[in-house]
Design a protein around this motif. Sequence first.
Motif, PDB file in Angstrom:
ATOM      1  N   ALA A 149      13.656  39.111  -4.986  1.00 31.06           N
ATOM      2  CA  ALA A 149      14.636  38.478  -5.883  1.00 31.06           C
ATOM      3  C   ALA A 149      15.961  38.251  -5.163  1.00 31.06           C
ATOM      4  CB  ALA A 149      14.849  39.348  -7.120  1.00 31.06           C
ATOM      5  N   ILE A 150      16.363  39.218  -4.331  1.00 34.09           N
ATOM      6  CA  ILE A 150      17.615  39.059  -3.575  1.00 34.09           C
ATOM      7  C   ILE A 150      17.456  37.948  -2.540  1.00 34.09           C
ATOM      8  CG2 ILE A 150      19.262  40.204  -2.045  1.00 34.09           C
ATOM      9  CD1 ILE A 150      18.460  42.862  -3.412  1.00 34.09           C
ATOM     10  N   LYS A 152      15.560  35.330  -2.788  1.00 30.80           N
ATOM     11  CA  LYS A 152      15.634  34.068  -3.527  1.00 30.80           C
ATOM     12  C   LYS A 152      17.079  33.733  -3.875  1.00 30.80           C
ATOM     13  CE  LYS A 152      13.840  31.620  -7.591  1.00 30.80           C
ATOM     14  NZ  LYS A 152      15.179  31.092  -7.948  1.00 30.80           N
ATOM     15  N   GLU A 153      17.847  34.734  -4.282  1.00 25.33           N
ATOM     16  CA  GLU A 153      19.253  34.515  -4.633  1.00 25.33           C
ATOM     17  C   GLU A 153      20.029  33.910  -3.467  1.00 25.33           C
ATOM     18  OE1 GLU A 153      23.215  37.265  -5.469  1.00 25.33           O
ATOM     19  OE2 GLU A 153      21.231  38.093  -5.916  1.00 25.33           O
ATOM     20  N   PHE A 154      19.768  34.392  -2.259  1.00 19.66           N
ATOM     21  CA  PHE A 154      20.533  33.898  -1.117  1.00 19.66           C
ATOM     22  C   PHE A 154      20.027  32.558  -0.606  1.00 19.66           C
ATOM     23  CE2 PHE A 154      22.294  38.106  -1.237  1.00 19.66           C
ATOM     24  CZ  PHE A 154      23.595  37.897  -0.800  1.00 19.66           C
ATOM     25  N   ASP A 156      18.810  30.357  -2.720  1.00 18.39           N
ATOM     26  CA  ASP A 156      19.411  29.502  -3.753  1.00 18.39           C
ATOM     27  C   ASP A 156      20.857  29.168  -3.391  1.00 18.39           C
ATOM     28  OD1 ASP A 156      17.095  29.586  -5.253  1.00 18.39           O
ATOM     29  OD2 ASP A 156      17.844  31.064  -6.700  1.00 18.39           O
ATOM     30  N   LYS A 157      21.584  30.178  -2.949  1.00 24.66           N
ATOM     31  CA  LYS A 157      22.979  29.977  -2.550  1.00 24.66           C
ATOM     32  C   LYS A 157      23.068  28.961  -1.418  1.00 24.66           C
ATOM     33  CE  LYS A 157      26.789  32.360  -0.215  1.00 24.66           C
ATOM     34  NZ  LYS A 157      27.230  33.629   0.433  1.00 24.66           N
ATOM     35  N   ASP A 160      22.543  25.532  -2.716  1.00 26.66           N
ATOM     36  CA  ASP A 160      23.702  25.071  -3.489  1.00 26.66           C
ATOM     37  C   ASP A 160      24.879  24.671  -2.605  1.00 26.66           C
ATOM     38  OD1 ASP A 160      22.314  25.541  -5.806  1.00 26.66           O
ATOM     39  OD2 ASP A 160      23.228  27.496  -6.207  1.00 26.66           O
ATOM     40  N   TYR A 175      22.781  39.231   2.847  1.00 26.98           N
ATOM     41  CA  TYR A 175      21.473  39.533   2.243  1.00 26.98           C
ATOM     42  C   TYR A 175      21.026  40.984   2.502  1.00 26.98           C
ATOM     43  CZ  TYR A 175      16.349  39.680   2.216  1.00 26.98           C
ATOM     44  OH  TYR A 175      15.048  40.057   2.056  1.00 26.98           O
ATOM     45  N   ARG A 178      23.243  43.521   0.586  1.00 26.84           N
ATOM     46  CA  ARG A 178      22.932  43.718  -0.827  1.00 26.84           C
ATOM     47  C   ARG A 178      21.764  44.694  -0.998  1.00 26.84           C
ATOM     48  NH1 ARG A 178      23.649  40.290  -4.975  1.00 26.84           N
ATOM     49  NH2 ARG A 178      25.743  40.250  -4.088  1.00 26.84           N
ATOM     50  N   GLN A 182      22.208  48.522  -2.729  1.00 27.37           N
ATOM     51  CA  GLN A 182      21.472  48.906  -3.930  1.00 27.37           C
ATOM     52  C   GLN A 182      20.773  50.246  -3.729  1.00 27.37           C
ATOM     53  OE1 GLN A 182      18.795  45.910  -5.419  1.00 27.37           O
ATOM     54  NE2 GLN A 182      20.450  44.610  -6.195  1.00 27.37           N
ATOM     55  N   GLU A 410      10.790  33.016   1.902  1.00 24.77           N
ATOM     56  CA  GLU A 410      11.523  32.268   0.881  1.00 24.77           C
ATOM     57  C   GLU A 410      12.158  31.017   1.470  1.00 24.77           C
ATOM     58  OE1 GLU A 410      12.910  31.402  -2.919  1.00 24.77           O
ATOM     59  OE2 GLU A 410      11.569  33.052  -2.349  1.00 24.77           O
TER      60      GLU A 410
END
Length: 444
Positions: A149-150, A152-154, A156-157, A160, A175, A178, A182, A410
């Motif tokens: 999930a992390i 994918k978040e990066f 996605d960033k 964008d 990345y 993070r 956690q 990813e």
Amino acid sequence: MADTAVATPPKTKKDPARTMSTAAAAVCNDIVSPDTYADMNALDAAFKRLREEDPLAWCEPEAFRPFWAVTKHADIMEVSRQNKLFTNGEREMLSFKSAEEIVYAQTGGPHLLKTLVQLDDPMHYKLRHLTQDWFMPHKVKTREDAINAIAKEFVDKMEDMGGECDFQQDVALYYPLRVIMQILGVPVEDEPMMLKLTQEIFGAQDPDLMRNKDLLDDGDANAGFESIQETLAQFFMYFTNITSDRRENPKDDVSSVIANGIVDGEPIGQLEAMSYYIIVAAAGHDTTSASTGGGLLGMLRNPSELKKMMDDPAAHSRTAVDEAIRWTTPVKHFMRTAQDDYEMRGRKILKGESLLLCYPSGNRDEEVFDDPYEFRVDRSPNRIISFGHGGHMCLGMHLARLEMQAIYEELFSRVKSIELAGDPTFIRANFVGGPKSIPVRYKF
């Protein structure tokens, strides 16, 4: 009243007949210079010469205590597996003689910290055992969904950002940060501070990253070392508060394990606890960041290998990760000290002498790796030495591999094209380092 004796670094006993070889005299100053590590070609050339002409080289670089440079893969393995004979406790990394003298004067010993890196058994084993379960494959596997999930978040960033970014600065640095924060239990809002402090430690020789640049202007030879001391003080303040909180309110995180750690029936000491937090917080992401970016750079510079990865990222991600770690070799060296005389390659290493384990050289050893200067996403077997060997093998290697595999799968399953958009730069550091900047343009 008698003067109080001040502890000083041990003197290196030297065979009077011992001199540097022609090869060693030519490159020993290079292999300790941070500038060389910012130039992969220069570094490769220096180590290649030693492997060919003097693979176990006696080195006397300016401003450093002398040491043996161990440049062959087999020899690094041989030293690393003998943890009682070759120890960490006296000297674990390259430091200026003047900096060593300051540490001895301040602490009465060779280290500012007591991390797993500086310790030998039995204390090394006891402290390592406290958190070891968190970093074993079965535990790391339970975090796979969160790591995906992390990742994918990066990505996605990255998408964008509109087709251009600095992959190292915008993605690779944050990345792995993070992920480890956690695990450690550090809040997201504190991540920028953790990154800054980590860069100040491992980039203390780089004018762009060091904490106190005014020291450079003053011409202080120990500017990087003095900056590290300031950074460590801030780390100590932060994690002292974490310790207090986790003792009152333990959670399911590594900080709670450290804060409430028991060794030999007693809570671990303040210095040991602070050192433990720092090694997890800093080394737990910086090396992975370096390899993540270094691997992408290796692919961008080898279009046929990039195509292989983009055509089938799931098939190549696992081998590409190890190749990225070999190619980058983020930890450049550790040192060991001989506890007895020892013979290697027909040379006699004397008790008390230091050995520099040259990991980038071991990862380019022609006797172990076919075409070692080529980046291959499907290289197999790949006997990387980047994680060390023996009792001090990297505790976080399974986590690092999973993180890198996730981000590569990813990214390369989504990006349609990616290329360099400028010249990459590298961190000026002889201990831990990798890419500083990787400008890229891409299409999703």
